[in-house]
Design a protein around this motif. Structure first.
Motif, mmCIF file in Angstrom:
data_model
loop_
_atom_site.group_PDB
_atom_site.id
_atom_site.type_symbol
_atom_site.label_atom_id
_atom_site.label_comp_id
_atom_site.label_asym_id
_atom_site.label_seq_id
_atom_site.Cartn_x
_atom_site.Cartn_y
_atom_site.Cartn_z
ATOM 1 N N ARG A 197 -1.700 39.367 -17.968
ATOM 2 C CA ARG A 197 -2.698 40.158 -17.252
ATOM 3 C C ARG A 197 -3.453 41.065 -18.221
ATOM 4 N NH1 ARG A 197 1.304 42.832 -12.920
ATOM 5 N NH2 ARG A 197 2.329 43.339 -14.882
ATOM 6 N N PRO A 198 -4.625 40.641 -18.672
ATOM 7 C CA PRO A 198 -5.448 41.547 -19.490
ATOM 8 C C PRO A 198 -5.879 42.767 -18.671
ATOM 9 C CG PRO A 198 -6.285 39.285 -19.519
ATOM 10 C CD PRO A 198 -5.276 39.360 -18.425
ATOM 11 N N THR A 199 -6.399 43.761 -19.349
ATOM 12 C CA THR A 199 -6.994 44.889 -18.641
ATOM 13 C C THR A 199 -8.097 44.367 -17.732
ATOM 14 O OG1 THR A 199 -6.544 46.371 -20.487
ATOM 15 C CG2 THR A 199 -8.221 47.075 -18.905
ATOM 16 N N PRO A 200 -8.084 44.692 -16.444
ATOM 17 C CA PRO A 200 -9.085 44.141 -15.524
ATOM 18 C C PRO A 200 -10.510 44.462 -15.942
ATOM 19 C CG PRO A 200 -7.276 45.132 -14.298
ATOM 20 C CD PRO A 200 -7.073 45.511 -15.739
ATOM 21 N N SER A 201 -11.393 43.532 -15.637
ATOM 22 C CA SER A 201 -12.818 43.734 -15.892
ATOM 23 C C SER A 201 -13.356 44.868 -15.019
ATOM 24 C CB SER A 201 -13.577 42.443 -15.576
ATOM 25 O OG SER A 201 -14.966 42.666 -15.526
ATOM 26 N N GLU A 202 -14.315 45.605 -15.548
ATOM 27 C CA GLU A 202 -14.972 46.645 -14.752
ATOM 28 C C GLU A 202 -15.771 46.050 -13.603
ATOM 29 O OE1 GLU A 202 -17.304 49.130 -17.267
ATOM 30 O OE2 GLU A 202 -15.560 50.075 -18.230
ATOM 31 N N GLN A 203 -16.081 44.740 -13.684
ATOM 32 C CA GLN A 203 -16.814 44.085 -12.596
ATOM 33 C C GLN A 203 -15.901 43.707 -11.438
ATOM 34 O OE1 GLN A 203 -20.440 41.614 -14.093
ATOM 35 N NE2 GLN A 203 -18.708 40.995 -15.365
ATOM 36 N N ALA A 204 -14.593 43.731 -11.659
ATOM 37 C CA ALA A 204 -13.654 43.354 -10.603
ATOM 38 C C ALA A 204 -13.499 44.502 -9.609
ATOM 39 C CB ALA A 204 -12.303 43.002 -11.203
ATOM 40 N N PRO A 205 -13.354 44.193 -8.321
ATOM 41 C CA PRO A 205 -13.090 45.262 -7.342
ATOM 42 C C PRO A 205 -11.837 46.032 -7.726
ATOM 43 C CG PRO A 205 -13.613 43.202 -6.230
ATOM 44 C CD PRO A 205 -13.456 42.867 -7.681
ATOM 45 N N GLN A 212 -7.031 36.677 -15.353
ATOM 46 C CA GLN A 212 -5.639 36.394 -15.633
ATOM 47 C C GLN A 212 -5.563 35.169 -16.534
ATOM 48 O OE1 GLN A 212 -3.446 35.901 -11.942
ATOM 49 N NE2 GLN A 212 -4.424 37.691 -11.015
ATOM 50 N N LEU A 213 -4.475 35.093 -17.303
ATOM 51 C CA LEU A 213 -4.203 33.901 -18.108
ATOM 52 C C LEU A 213 -2.893 33.313 -17.594
ATOM 53 C CD1 LEU A 213 -5.092 32.120 -20.524
ATOM 54 C CD2 LEU A 213 -3.546 33.483 -21.948
ATOM 55 N N VAL A 214 -2.978 32.105 -17.042
ATOM 56 C CA VAL A 214 -1.833 31.457 -16.412
ATOM 57 C C VAL A 214 -1.368 30.305 -17.306
ATOM 58 C CG1 VAL A 214 -0.982 30.347 -14.312
ATOM 59 C CG2 VAL A 214 -2.814 32.046 -14.161
ATOM 60 N N LEU A 215 -0.068 30.290 -17.609
ATOM 61 C CA LEU A 215 0.506 29.267 -18.481
ATOM 62 C C LEU A 215 1.465 28.388 -17.688
ATOM 63 C CD1 LEU A 215 1.375 31.494 -21.585
ATOM 64 C CD2 LEU A 215 -0.711 30.174 -21.178
ATOM 65 N N PHE A 216 1.298 27.072 -17.817
ATOM 66 C CA PHE A 216 2.198 26.105 -17.194
ATOM 67 C C PHE A 216 2.999 25.394 -18.282
ATOM 68 C CE2 PHE A 216 -1.495 25.319 -14.054
ATOM 69 C CZ PHE A 216 -1.120 26.386 -13.261
ATOM 70 N N VAL A 223 1.980 21.947 -22.539
ATOM 71 C CA VAL A 223 1.690 23.338 -22.191
ATOM 72 C C VAL A 223 0.225 23.429 -21.762
ATOM 73 C CG1 VAL A 223 1.529 25.710 -23.035
ATOM 74 C CG2 VAL A 223 3.439 24.266 -23.750
ATOM 75 N N VAL A 224 -0.016 24.158 -20.679
ATOM 76 C CA VAL A 224 -1.360 24.283 -20.107
ATOM 77 C C VAL A 224 -1.695 25.758 -19.991
ATOM 78 C CG1 VAL A 224 -2.819 23.756 -18.113
ATOM 79 C CG2 VAL A 224 -0.982 22.171 -18.787
ATOM 80 N N ASP A 225 -2.874 26.150 -20.486
ATOM 81 C CA ASP A 225 -3.330 27.524 -20.262
ATOM 82 C C ASP A 225 -4.574 27.495 -19.386
ATOM 83 O OD1 ASP A 225 -5.893 27.886 -22.152
ATOM 84 O OD2 ASP A 225 -4.379 26.819 -23.323
ATOM 85 N N VAL A 226 -4.617 28.415 -18.425
ATOM 86 C CA VAL A 226 -5.735 28.509 -17.483
ATOM 87 C C VAL A 226 -6.278 29.931 -17.516
ATOM 88 C CG1 VAL A 226 -6.510 28.235 -15.098
ATOM 89 C CG2 VAL A 226 -4.615 26.820 -15.971
ATOM 90 N N GLU A 227 -7.507 30.070 -17.968
ATOM 91 C CA GLU A 227 -8.205 31.351 -17.824
ATOM 92 C C GLU A 227 -8.874 31.346 -16.464
ATOM 93 O OE1 GLU A 227 -12.477 32.937 -18.410
ATOM 94 O OE2 GLU A 227 -11.747 32.173 -20.342
#
Length: 337
Positions: A197-205, A212-216, A223-227
């Motif tokens: 969990r990076p620091t949330p964007s200022e554009q996010a509510p 988020q960066l999700v790793l499978f 290994v799979v990374d999903v931004e």
């Protein structure tokens, strides 16, 4: 059954209304004969100008309407299970927009109900399987030309999130497509999930953990990374790169017209999923209609919907707890073998 497949569409919101326009328009062989939505005015608007379509407040009433041969579920996910079980009881083929149901427990109940019938009736709307670029990547990976897939790099960006979106929905709603794409492209099961969990964007509510960066991790060592970034502000982007032993392949690069003008270069970016995957939705519904008319359902199965729900639940737990989470799945029924 008549020459045209009579379809009941459940839900007349953004997705349901788009499917109403699609059936009988860009997709032949079917017609909408019933629409259900608690907001009947919205349902009436979705079928304006179409003759012989009955409008209902309740989904089960639409299933029982005259001329219904099949069902397209585009209602909110909380209403899916009841509609799916009712359709199974009536022997009606179904195309259900993802998710199959809101959680793995209810999804498994649907799987078990279909398994007891001994034949497939349900298809889940993972439309990326019908996208030409995804299909080409699948064919390439299956050919073995590039060797064993080692990594998938995925990107999933939206202009903005709906007001009701929560941090967990980045995984259960948005990343559910990458869950299915991973299982389908690689032919492997996802066994564990980690979420960073990076620091949330200022554009996010306020309060939304975005991006988020999700790793499978998969059962064969990929290994799979999903931004996932649902408030990027500039457009809708879906990309995927497969890194294999002897090469790599990437999809999702822009293919729009590039304009050079007055000292600037401009390239249009799709603003929503209905634009980016318009052709995939057409192909998906066309294949479903053709199959349903022949008594066959061949697309993503109820088991695929259950598997996506199980992985998503592990992802939500990983987001909450900040720890690598193992995916727990039931035994696959023989029907989906």
């Amino acid at each position: 059954m008549s020459d045209l497949l009579g379809v009941a569409v459940l839900g007349a919101g953004h997705m349901g209304a788009d499917h109403v326009r699609r059936i009988g328009g860009r997709v032949g062989g079917a017609r909408v004969v019933a629409v259900a939505d608690p907001d009947t005015a919205r349902a009436e608007a979705a079928v304006a100008g179409r003759e012989g379509v009955s409008v209902h407040r309740e989904a089960l009433a639409a299933l029982s309407a005259p001329g219904v041969d099949a069902v397209l579920v585009a209602s909110p996910e909380a209403a899916h299970e009841e509609a799916l079980l009712a359709a199974c009881a009536r022997g009606l083929p179904v195309l259900c927009e993802k998710p199959l149901t809101p959680d793995a427990v209810s999804a498994l109940r649907v799987v078990e109900a279909e398994a007891r019938l001994g034949r497939r009736l349900l298809q889940v709307g993972f439309m990326r399987r019908y996208d030409t670029e995804y299909a080409a990547l699948k064919t390439l990976l299956d050919s073995g030309r590039l060797g064993r897939p080692l990594l998938l790099h995925c990107r999933h960006r939206n202009v903005s999130s709906p007001p009701h979106f929560t941090s967990s929905m980045l995984i259960s709603s948005s990343v559910s497509h990458e869950i299915d794409a991973t299982r389908w492209l690689l032919g492997q099961e996802i066994t564990a999930v980690t979420v960073m969990r990076p620091t949330p964007s200022e554009q996010a509510p306020r309060g939304l953990l975005d991006p988020q960066l999700v790793l499978f991790e998969t059962d064969r060592g990929a290994v799979v990374d999903v931004e996932v970034f649902v408030n990027c502000g500039f457009g809708y982007e879906v990309r995927c790169e497969a890194v294999c032993e002897r090469g790599s392949a990437r999809l999702g690069d822009p293919h729009a017209v590039v304009v050079h003008e007055a000292g600037h270069v401009r390239e249009d970016v799709a603003q929503d999923y209905l634009t980016r995957f318009a052709d995939a939705y057409d192909r998906e519904v066309r294949a479903w209609v053709d199959g349903a008319r022949r008594g066959r359902v061949t697309g993503p199965s109820a088991w695929d919907g259950y598997a996506a729900a199980a992985v998503a639940e592990a992802g939500v737990a990983a987001l909450r707890d900040g720890a690598r989470t193992v995916v727990e799945m039931a035994e696959r029924p023989a029907l989906y073998g």
